[in-house]
Design an enzyme around this catalytic site. Structure first.
Site, PDB file in Angstrom:
ATOM      1  N   THR A   6      -3.670   0.598  -9.938  1.00  0.00           N
ATOM      2  CA  THR A   6      -4.026   0.757 -11.355  1.00  0.00           C
ATOM      3  C   THR A   6      -4.506   2.157 -11.706  1.00  0.00           C
ATOM      4  O   THR A   6      -4.666   2.479 -12.876  1.00  0.00           O
ATOM      5  CB  THR A   6      -5.105  -0.269 -11.756  1.00  0.00           C
ATOM      6  N   SER A   7      -4.745   2.999 -10.695  1.00  0.00           N
ATOM      7  CA  SER A   7      -5.194   4.362 -11.001  1.00  0.00           C
ATOM      8  C   SER A   7      -4.895   5.276  -9.826  1.00  0.00           C
ATOM      9  O   SER A   7      -4.508   4.817  -8.750  1.00  0.00           O
ATOM     10  CB  SER A   7      -6.710   4.380 -11.285  1.00  0.00           C
TER      11      SER A   7
ATOM     12  N   TYR B   1     -17.610   5.506   4.888  1.00  0.00           N
ATOM     13  CA  TYR B   1     -16.255   5.719   4.370  1.00  0.00           C
ATOM     14  C   TYR B   1     -15.321   6.174   5.496  1.00  0.00           C
ATOM     15  O   TYR B   1     -14.211   5.661   5.660  1.00  0.00           O
ATOM     16  CB  TYR B   1     -16.274   6.768   3.248  1.00  0.00           C
TER      17      TYR B   1
ATOM     18  N   ILE C 222      -3.749   7.675  -6.899  1.00  0.00           N
ATOM     19  CA  ILE C 222      -2.549   7.744  -6.055  1.00  0.00           C
ATOM     20  C   ILE C 222      -1.760   6.440  -6.111  1.00  0.00           C
ATOM     21  O   ILE C 222      -0.533   6.449  -6.097  1.00  0.00           O
ATOM     22  CB  ILE C 222      -2.943   8.085  -4.601  1.00  0.00           C
ATOM     23  N   GLY C 223      -2.455   5.312  -6.174  1.00  0.00           N
ATOM     24  CA  GLY C 223      -1.760   4.018  -6.215  1.00  0.00           C
ATOM     25  C   GLY C 223      -0.875   3.887  -7.437  1.00  0.00           C
ATOM     26  O   GLY C 223       0.283   3.442  -7.343  1.00  0.00           O
TER      27      GLY C 223
END
Length: 269
Positions: free
Chosen positions: A17-18, A172, A20-21
């Site tokens: 939805t935002s 992360y 790189i994807g």
């Protein structure tokens, strides 16, 4: 630059939805692929599909939307069941959804540190559950969108939730190392890619400026093309195959991670 058509390919992109994807989904759809767009909510996934139809000239029937909050493993299970039922032949799974670890140590309802779950465990579970649909045809593959920060990481085997010593960068990085190690799992044909430091929500973890998500996504889309031959477990820094962190290629680490992940997602391999 001429590209081969991907019109016979079905690709699931998580976190579409935002960033790189979204750009990965756009480029795949523009090349003719049927794209399954995953978003955290149905509204976000629908909005992304509508935007692609409106701005990229993609045909609506090339896009299917799916929703699952990766902070809830039961939603990941439901997502996988729906995909297998509706798309029993899936050519590529792009494990892209990701989040920066929060400032404060945060545990999901499933009992896992949130970045480890969203960035790795949810993708592990999804990949395992999609195995019946993921084609064994040549060119079928899983592409894990990882990060160069995996090189700074270690997996805290005795405390993967980092309850004792929490640092958002370490949490992360651990999630990205796990995702990179998972690509070497012999059960799936998979590669990892660091798409470049991109100007997305994760940028503050790395730097002040980055390449555009469009450029980053091109490095992901390239690996989705069956014309690009891959070696299982390979790691790419943008468009170049390089050696990942040593842990990512150790059989012992791959087996150990599978055991840990199976335990944490309640999954028998």
């Amino acid at each position: 630059m001429s590209y081969s058509t991907l019109s016979s390919r079905t690709v699931l992109v998580t976190g579409a939805t935002s960033g790189i994807g979204y750009e990965t989904a756009r480029q795949l759809a523009e090349r003719g692929a049927t794209v399954l767009l995953h978003g955290r909510t149905a509204e976000e996934a629908r909005a992304a599909a509508d935007a692609l139809v409106a701005t990229a000239g993609v045909a609506g029937d090339q896009l299917c939307t799916y929703a699952a909050d990766f902070a809830r493993l039961d939603e990941v299970e439901t997502l996988a069941r729906r995909v297998v039922a509706e798309h029993p032949h899936l050519d590529v799974l792009v494990n892209n959804a990701g989040m920066a670890a929060p400032e404060r140590h945060t545990v999901t309802a499933d009992g896992n540190e949130i970045a480890f779950q969203v960035n790795f465990l949810a993708h592990y579970l999804l990949t395992c559950r999609l195995e019946p649909a993921l084609t064994s045809d040549p060119g079928g593959r899983v592409v894990n969108v990882s990060s160069a920060l995996h090189r700074t990481a270690s997996i805290q085997w005795s405390d993967p939730n980092r309850a004792r010593r929490y640092s958002r960068i370490a949490a992360y990085a651990q999630s990205q190392l796990a995702l990179t190690v998972f690509a070497a799992d012999p059960r799936v044909t998979a590669v990892s890619v660091h798409p470049g430091v991109c100007d997305t929500a994760l940028l503050p973890l790395y730097a002040h400026e980055g390449i555009s998500p469009t450029e980053g996504a091109a490095n992901v889309v390239r690996l989705c093309d069956p014309a690009v031959e891959i070696v299982n477990g390979a790691y790419y820094d943008r468009d170049t195959r390089v050696e990942p962190a040593p842990a990512a290629t150790e059989d012992r680490t791959v087996k150990r991670l599978n055991k840990l992940a199976d335990l944490l997602v309640g999954c028998s391999a």
